[in-house]
Design a protein around this motif. Structure first.
Motif, short mmCIF file in Angstrom:
data_model
loop_
_atom_site.label_atom_id
_atom_site.label_comp_id
_atom_site.label_asym_id
_atom_site.label_seq_id
_atom_site.Cartn_x
_atom_site.Cartn_y
_atom_site.Cartn_z
N ALA A 69 5.01 1.92 9.66
CA ALA A 69 5.25 1.72 8.23
C ALA A 69 6.43 0.75 8.06
CB ALA A 69 5.54 3.05 7.54
N ASP A 70 6.39 -0.03 6.97
CA ASP A 70 7.48 -0.98 6.72
C ASP A 70 8.63 -0.35 5.98
OD1 ASP A 70 6.09 -3.71 7.46
OD2 ASP A 70 4.62 -2.47 6.43
N VAL A 71 8.30 0.61 5.12
CA VAL A 71 9.32 1.30 4.33
C VAL A 71 8.97 2.78 4.29
CG1 VAL A 71 10.46 1.46 2.07
CG2 VAL A 71 9.59 -0.76 2.87
N VAL A 72 9.97 3.64 4.40
CA VAL A 72 9.76 5.06 4.17
C VAL A 72 10.64 5.46 3.00
CG1 VAL A 72 11.45 5.64 5.98
CG2 VAL A 72 9.88 7.39 5.17
N MET A 73 10.09 6.26 2.08
CA MET A 73 10.91 6.71 0.95
C MET A 73 10.84 8.22 0.82
SD MET A 73 9.11 7.93 -1.87
CE MET A 73 10.20 7.64 -3.25
N HIS A 74 11.83 8.77 0.12
CA HIS A 74 11.89 10.21 -0.10
C HIS A 74 12.33 10.52 -1.52
CE1 HIS A 74 11.72 11.73 4.07
NE2 HIS A 74 12.30 10.58 4.38
N SER A 75 11.80 11.61 -2.06
CA SER A 75 12.49 12.29 -3.13
C SER A 75 13.52 13.17 -2.41
CB SER A 75 11.54 13.14 -3.95
OG SER A 75 12.30 13.99 -4.78
N ALA A 76 14.78 12.73 -2.38
CA ALA A 76 15.82 13.51 -1.68
C ALA A 76 16.10 14.82 -2.41
CB ALA A 76 17.10 12.67 -1.55
N VAL A 135 0.87 -1.17 0.00
CA VAL A 135 0.00 0.00 0.00
C VAL A 135 0.91 1.22 0.00
CG1 VAL A 135 -1.67 1.31 1.38
CG2 VAL A 135 -1.91 -1.18 1.13
N TRP A 136 0.61 2.15 -0.90
CA TRP A 136 1.46 3.33 -1.08
C TRP A 136 0.74 4.55 -0.51
CZ3 TRP A 136 6.36 3.64 -3.05
CH2 TRP A 136 6.85 4.93 -3.30
N LEU A 137 1.40 5.17 0.45
CA LEU A 137 0.78 6.32 1.12
C LEU A 137 1.68 7.53 1.07
CD1 LEU A 137 -1.43 7.51 3.00
CD2 LEU A 137 -0.18 6.52 4.92
N GLU A 138 1.09 8.67 0.79
CA GLU A 138 1.77 9.96 0.95
C GLU A 138 0.98 10.71 1.98
OE1 GLU A 138 2.26 12.81 -2.42
OE2 GLU A 138 2.74 11.01 -3.55
N THR A 139 1.61 11.27 2.96
CA THR A 139 0.91 12.10 3.92
C THR A 139 1.87 13.11 4.52
OG1 THR A 139 -0.40 12.18 5.96
CG2 THR A 139 1.10 10.30 5.77
N LEU A 190 3.17 -1.55 4.22
CA LEU A 190 2.88 -0.13 3.99
C LEU A 190 4.17 0.62 3.65
CD1 LEU A 190 0.90 2.29 4.06
CD2 LEU A 190 1.48 2.54 6.49
N ILE A 191 4.13 1.33 2.54
CA ILE A 191 5.26 2.17 2.12
C ILE A 191 4.80 3.63 2.17
CG2 ILE A 191 6.92 2.67 0.28
CD1 ILE A 191 6.53 -0.19 -0.71
N VAL A 192 5.55 4.47 2.85
CA VAL A 192 5.15 5.88 2.98
C VAL A 192 6.16 6.79 2.29
CG1 VAL A 192 4.64 7.76 4.58
CG2 VAL A 192 3.95 5.45 5.17
N ASP A 193 5.65 7.61 1.39
CA ASP A 193 6.45 8.66 0.76
C ASP A 193 6.45 9.85 1.72
OD1 ASP A 193 7.32 10.91 -0.66
OD2 ASP A 193 6.40 10.27 -2.55
N ASN A 194 7.60 10.09 2.36
CA ASN A 194 7.70 11.09 3.43
C ASN A 194 8.36 12.38 2.94
OD1 ASN A 194 7.30 11.83 6.14
ND2 ASN A 194 9.36 11.13 6.75
#
Ligand SMILES: *Cc1c(COP(=O)(O)O)cnc(C)c1O
Length: 386
Positions: free
Chosen positions: A190-197, A142-146, A171-175
């Motif tokens: 969340a299992d994974v957190v990702m970023h546009s660095a 599941v892809w979440l942005e918040t 759950l993957i969160v775009d942080n």
């Protein structure tokens, strides 16, 4: 470094002084290949720079620490991070994504990955109602942005993580919008957190890069395999710049937030403004949730001008300090109209459904002197005719 606070981690994690030269700053390691003492036995941990690079590894350790994760990985862009994660799926798998998702993420899901027979469903995650109907036994993540982009809608990471886990998915969160300074999704389940660095992590609008962090050894091994197999790695020079940028994350985020509050104060009272959205305002529909799951409210402000396209174009064309540009998270203030810029690739009908109108103006508050930003807006708003 996990015992330290984030203002210390951004400066020191993964970046000890060089043991050979004593250099305080991590060197840029450009070599693509590394000596072996016997065939298949490298001198250090490295053999080929796509598989592992010392400068990249320093950044990866830093981002892992900043997100309270055990493992970190860096990629050539935010979208390369997303694409690499998605390449771990197989035909027939399903993904459930938040509906108000970054335009490029939606484009990748619907126009690239969907061609490989992966099914994407987009739902509102403000409550659990829609996600409950969307997740099936085939849902691989599941892809979440918040908060979301651009409407700054907020979802309850903890509640969603519990639900997703109860269904055996992750759950993957775009942080990207909050940065590790204001929100740590791994701490919320969340299992994974990702970023546009590219955005707040680098912070100076001069690097395109992405990264992820996780506490799961399995997921780390899987994504590390994919990172090497797909090859979407960042250059050592970009890793160096991002590491230089992240050192000031704490002072920058505090300054972005301070200016964002001041802009809300000014714009909220302006007669040509219809309404504003900012997670730090009590008027934000999920302000209580924001206070609970975030450590701050960030630097993104959404302004609905009175009028329509003509008024919003006039405002943006008359600003001198605010840069009329896409992107966010740099030290300079940026302003954009998502419906003509970042969200052009979202079909007009979907935009209308989401509430992304032509009078929605998105501001990424920079860290300039607030008096100058307000004077700039005052001048440009004077030119706007209702
Ligand atoms: C910019 C952005 C991305 C994409 O990252 P790139 O580095 O531009 O590839 C993904 N998610 C969010 C929220 C973004 O703002």
């Amino acid at each position: 470094m996990s015992q330290y606070k984030i203002g210390t981690k951004v400066i020191h994690s993964g970046q000890p002084a060089d043991s050979v030269t004593g250099a305080v700053i991590t060197p840029i390691s450009l070599s693509t290949t590394f000596l072996q003492k016997s065939p298949g036995v490298p001198i250090a941990d490295y053999d080929y720079s796509r598989s592992g690079n010392p400068t990249r590894e320093a950044f990866e350790k830093c981002i892992a620490d900043c997100e309270n994760g055990k493992y970190g990985l860096a990629f050539a862009s935010g979208l390369a991070t997303l694409a690499t994660i998605t390449q771990g799926l197989s035909a027939g798998d399903e993904v459930v994504s938040v509906d108000d998702v970054y335009g490029g993420t939606r484009r990748y899901f619907t126009r690239v990955a969907a061609n490989f027979n992966i099914k994407f469903t987009f739902v509102d995650m403000g409550t659990l109602d829609q996600i409950k109907n969307a997740v099936t036994e085939k849902t691989k993540f599941v892809w979440l942005e918040t908060p979301t982009n651009p409407l700054l809608k907020v979802a309850d990471i903890k509640a969603i993580a519990e639900f997703v886990h109860s269904k055996g998915s992750i759950l993957i969160v775009d942080n990207t919008f909050m940065s590790p300074y204001f929100q740590n999704p791994l701490d919320l389940g969340a299992d994974v957190v990702m970023h546009s660095a590219t955005k707040y992590i680098n912070g100076h609008s001069d690097v395109v890069m992405g990264c992820l962090a996780t506490n799961s050894e399995d997921l780390y091994n899987k994504y590390k395999f994919l990172q090497n197999s797909c090859g979407g790695v960042p250059s050592p020079f970009d890793c160096f710049l991002a590491m230089r940028g992240i050192k000031t994350l704490k002072v920058r985020m505090e300054a972005h937030q301070k200016n964002a509050f001041a802009l809300c104060e000014f714009l909220g009272k302006h007669p040509k403004v219809d309404r504003i959205i900012y997670p730090g305002l009590p008027s934000h529909p999920q302000h209580e949730l924001c206070k609970r799951q975030m450590h701050g409210f960030g630097g993104m402000v959404v302004v609905f001008l009175k009028g329509g396209e003509k008024q919003s174009r006039t405002l943006l064309e008359n600003l001198k300090i605010f840069a009329l540009a896409e992107s966010l998270g740099g030290v300079e203030s940026l302003i954009s109209i998502p419906s003509f810029m970042t969200h052009m690739s979202v079909p007009p009908a979907v935009r209308a459904e989401l509430g992304i109108t032509d009078s929605l103006v998105r501001i990424s508050a920079g860290i300039e002197d607030i008096e100058d930003l307000i004077a700039d807006l005052t001048f440009a708003l004077d030119k706007v005719e209702l």
